[in-house]
Motif scaffolding. Sequence first.
Motif, PDB file in Angstrom:
ATOM      1  N   GLU A   1      20.498 -10.164 -12.892  1.00 22.93           N
ATOM      2  CA  GLU A   1      21.697  -9.324 -13.034  1.00 22.93           C
ATOM      3  C   GLU A   1      21.831  -8.803 -14.464  1.00 22.93           C
ATOM      4  O   GLU A   1      22.174  -7.639 -14.676  1.00 22.93           O
TER       5      GLU A   1
ATOM      6  N   ASN B   1      23.971 -16.947  -4.325  1.00 21.01           N
ATOM      7  CA  ASN B   1      24.075 -15.499  -4.092  1.00 21.01           C
ATOM      8  C   ASN B   1      22.739 -14.991  -3.522  1.00 21.01           C
ATOM      9  O   ASN B   1      21.748 -15.726  -3.504  1.00 21.01           O
TER      10      ASN B   1
ATOM     11  N   THR C   1      19.868 -20.179  -9.477  1.00 23.18           N
ATOM     12  CA  THR C   1      21.087 -19.553 -10.005  1.00 23.18           C
ATOM     13  C   THR C   1      20.809 -18.880 -11.338  1.00 23.18           C
ATOM     14  O   THR C   1      21.221 -17.736 -11.571  1.00 23.18           O
TER      15      THR C   1
END
Length: 174
Positions: free
Chosen positions: A86, A47, A79
């Motif tokens: 987040e 991401n 990751t």
Amino acid sequence: MSGRKFKVLENNKKNFTKNEIEDRKAIQNKASEGLKTLQKSAPNHLNPIARYEYERVWEDLQTLPVKNLDRAVLEMYCTWYAIYREAEKDVKENGIFMEASYLEEITEKDGTKRKELITYTDKSKKNPSVSVMNDASSNIMRCASNLGLTVDSRMRIYTPPKEEKKQTLADLFG
């Protein structure tokens, strides 16, 4: 060496014979011989946060004996870093503790009843993102240590061999 982690010769406290020292040096030299260098661009499946972290640490990793074979560990590190970020964002937005709510029945002056939703912070329940941050930070540190991204792990890689001074009879007996 069966079952135990291989330690770099310079960091091993065991007394080796000259043959064992030569064998270990040969193993260390062959450990990264012929392996491809680490891919510069971040893999597409990461991401955006993980891709940024990959590209941020890539240049510094070039000074360490990290090869393309270690890319899976680097991808895991990136990751977990993205997961941490987040979860951190969620904690900043929603706080450390969960909000709870209940319906309270209120009687008006004219005798009519209505229900009102009351929301409060329940300090007995923590935000699940706090646990995610904790798990992610543990995994980040583990991967970072394997890659040489921590001071401690770099010191293990770069600890110079100790020069052993041969003792003379004068040293032993004054």
